[in-house]
Design an enzyme around this catalytic site. Structure first.
Site, PDB file in Angstrom:
ATOM      1  N   LYS A  78      38.937 -12.212  13.656  1.00 16.25           N
ATOM      2  CA  LYS A  78      40.325 -12.242  13.180  1.00 16.25           C
ATOM      3  C   LYS A  78      40.489 -13.173  11.987  1.00 16.25           C
ATOM      4  O   LYS A  78      41.200 -12.854  11.029  1.00 16.25           O
ATOM      5  CB  LYS A  78      41.263 -12.649  14.321  1.00 16.25           C
ATOM      6  CG  LYS A  78      41.320 -11.633  15.462  1.00 16.25           C
ATOM      7  CD  LYS A  78      42.471 -11.901  16.404  1.00 16.25           C
ATOM      8  CE  LYS A  78      43.794 -11.541  15.779  1.00 16.25           C
ATOM      9  NZ  LYS A  78      43.937 -10.109  15.477  1.00 16.25           N
ATOM     10  N   GLY A  79      39.856 -14.332  12.019  1.00 18.49           N
ATOM     11  CA  GLY A  79      39.978 -15.244  10.893  1.00 18.49           C
ATOM     12  C   GLY A  79      39.412 -14.661   9.616  1.00 18.49           C
ATOM     13  O   GLY A  79      40.065 -14.656   8.564  1.00 18.49           O
ATOM     14  N   GLY A 109      54.089  -1.541  16.030  1.00 13.71           N
ATOM     15  CA  GLY A 109      53.284  -0.333  15.886  1.00 13.71           C
ATOM     16  C   GLY A 109      53.976   0.704  15.021  1.00 13.71           C
ATOM     17  O   GLY A 109      54.458   0.415  13.921  1.00 13.71           O
ATOM     18  N   ASN A 114      33.106 -12.918  13.065  1.00 15.14           N
ATOM     19  CA  ASN A 114      32.329 -12.128  14.026  1.00 15.14           C
ATOM     20  C   ASN A 114      31.616 -10.964  13.349  1.00 15.14           C
ATOM     21  O   ASN A 114      32.029 -10.506  12.283  1.00 15.14           O
ATOM     22  CB  ASN A 114      33.248 -11.504  15.099  1.00 15.14           C
ATOM     23  CG  ASN A 114      33.892 -12.526  16.002  1.00 15.14           C
ATOM     24  OD1 ASN A 114      33.342 -13.585  16.257  1.00 15.14           O
ATOM     25  ND2 ASN A 114      35.083 -12.187  16.494  1.00 15.14           N
ATOM     26  N   ALA A 141      41.560  -3.509  12.585  1.00 13.54           N
ATOM     27  CA  ALA A 141      41.994  -4.658  11.784  1.00 13.54           C
ATOM     28  C   ALA A 141      43.418  -4.526  11.259  1.00 13.54           C
ATOM     29  O   ALA A 141      43.805  -5.261  10.343  1.00 13.54           O
ATOM     30  CB  ALA A 141      41.039  -4.861  10.610  1.00 13.54           C
ATOM     31  N   ALA A 142      44.200  -3.641  11.843  1.00 10.52           N
ATOM     32  CA  ALA A 142      45.550  -3.406  11.311  1.00 10.52           C
ATOM     33  C   ALA A 142      46.403  -4.666  11.328  1.00 10.52           C
ATOM     34  O   ALA A 142      47.057  -5.006  10.336  1.00 10.52           O
ATOM     35  CB  ALA A 142      46.231  -2.295  12.098  1.00 10.52           C
ATOM     36  N   GLY A 143      46.410  -5.360  12.452  1.00 10.23           N
ATOM     37  CA  GLY A 143      47.216  -6.572  12.560  1.00 10.23           C
ATOM     38  C   GLY A 143      46.750  -7.663  11.618  1.00 10.23           C
ATOM     39  O   GLY A 143      47.564  -8.358  10.992  1.00 10.23           O
ATOM     40  N   ASP A 144      45.450  -7.849  11.501  1.00  9.89           N
ATOM     41  CA  ASP A 144      44.901  -8.857  10.600  1.00  9.89           C
ATOM     42  C   ASP A 144      45.217  -8.520   9.147  1.00  9.89           C
ATOM     43  O   ASP A 144      45.516  -9.412   8.339  1.00  9.89           O
ATOM     44  CB  ASP A 144      43.387  -8.964  10.779  1.00  9.89           C
ATOM     45  CG  ASP A 144      42.990  -9.431  12.163  1.00  9.89           C
ATOM     46  OD1 ASP A 144      43.778 -10.164  12.792  1.00  9.89           O
ATOM     47  OD2 ASP A 144      41.897  -9.054  12.617  1.00  9.89           O
ATOM     48  N   GLY A 183      36.142   0.519  10.677  1.00 10.28           N
ATOM     49  CA  GLY A 183      35.691  -0.841  10.482  1.00 10.28           C
ATOM     50  C   GLY A 183      36.828  -1.823  10.320  1.00 10.28           C
ATOM     51  O   GLY A 183      37.999  -1.451  10.190  1.00 10.28           O
ATOM     52  N   GLY A 225      57.419   0.092  13.307  1.00  9.61           N
ATOM     53  CA  GLY A 225      57.592  -0.835  12.191  1.00  9.61           C
ATOM     54  C   GLY A 225      57.520  -2.285  12.614  1.00  9.61           C
ATOM     55  O   GLY A 225      56.744  -2.656  13.493  1.00  9.61           O
TER      56      GLY A 225
END
Length: 308
Positions: free
Chosen positions: A40-41, A221, A11, A249-252, A287, A224
């Site tokens: 996400k990818g 979060g 995206n 983008a923390a999770g990715d 970003g 931890g």
């Protein structure tokens, strides 16, 4: 190190900085608007590549001005894009608002991501024997994701799955998943349990284990993350304390960094610490892909934290 294959979304993120989120019907002014390659990818591919993995991307972009910029961003990070296809219409994009505390609201338009078929994915696999793990999310058609899971599982490659945006997982899919990585919201959708601390995360992990998945990681979060495997081994890794600027983008970043560390031979707890460090650094910058740290930056950060 074997390759990481990512099959997923690509995206353009259109990010507006706001003092606060608007109320229903309210119009507010943005302090600034920026364009960042995301999805996400693609984010997970960049995170894995910057963390040291050899990475291949299967995905789709449109025929709009965003398309080449999205492909170039992947290539600039050393990611193979020979299987990134051009589809009619627009590329996927996300409209993101970020408030003064670094929290975000996101509206997705799937664009070309919605046209990525199971045949497209199958044509891009190559030899599964070269693939350590495939990383999957929920921003391409479910039929495509499921076909990749079946192919990877039957070929002996690991399936790392982050069901985001959150959706229920069919019962027969859990045994195909080597590692399920979910946050509190996703854990609630997947297991039906409310998850807000380590104790409730462990209860949710038990549900997932009971359905046949080999490993589960639940991110919490600032509390931890919690890990459990099918042998009953567990680990709890605290989050690093940083001042968040943008959590997009923390999770990715966590997902991609964990996969890269695992492919490099790290044991689960060591890989989780590495991933937590990567995610901590990511939230300190604006970003999606622009915020993702390199392996050297992550290692330097972890060394400084250890000294402190």
């Amino acid at each position: 190190m074997k390759k990481i294959l990512v099959v997923g979304s690509i995206n353009m993120d259109i990010v507006s900085q706001v003092g606060k989120f608007p109320l229903p019907g309210e119009t507010i002014s943005s302090a600034a608007t920026s364009f960042f390659p995301g999805g996400k990818g693609a984010n997970q591919a960049v995170a894995a590549a910057r963390a040291g993995a050899e990475c291949v991307m299967i995905g789709a972009v449109g025929e709009d001005p965003f398309a080449q910029a999205l492909i170039t961003s992947l290539q600039d990070n050393g990611i193979s894009t020979s299987q990134v296809l051009r589809k009619q219409g627009t590329s996927g994009f996300a409209i993101i608002t970020v408030n003064g505390e670094g929290e975000n609201h996101i509206v997705l338009s799937e664009g070309a991501n919605g046209q990525l078929t199971d045949k497209d994915a199958a044509a891009g696999y190559g030899e599964w024997s070269d693939i350590y793990a495939v990383l999957l999310q929920n921003e391409i058609p479910w039929e495509t994701t499921l076909s990749v899971m079946n192919s990877a599982s039957s070929s002996g490659s690991k399936v790392f799955y982050n069901p985001a945006p959150a959706r229920a997982i069919p019962e027969d899919v859990f045994p195909l998943i080597d590692t399920l990585i979910i946050n509190e919201t996703e854990a609630a959708v997947v297991t039906g349990l409310t998850v807000n601390d380590v104790s409730s995360a462990q209860a949710a992990a038990e549900v997932v284990m009971g359905k046949g998945t080999k490993n589960v990681i639940i991110t919490l979060g600032e509390k931890g993350c919690f890990y459990q495997n099918k042998q009953g081994d567990t680990a709890t890794v605290p989050a690093f304390k940083v001042k968040p600027v943008d959590t997009t983008a923390a999770g990715d970043t966590f997902f991609g960094a964990f996969a890269a560390a695992s492919a490099d031979g790290c044991q689960a707890e060591q890989a989780l610490i590495f991933a937590a460090g990567a995610a901590a650094l990511a939230v300190t910058k604006e970003g999606a892909q622009a915020s993702i740290p390199t392996k050297a930056e992550i290692e330097a950060f972890l060394q400084s934290e250890q000294k402190n």
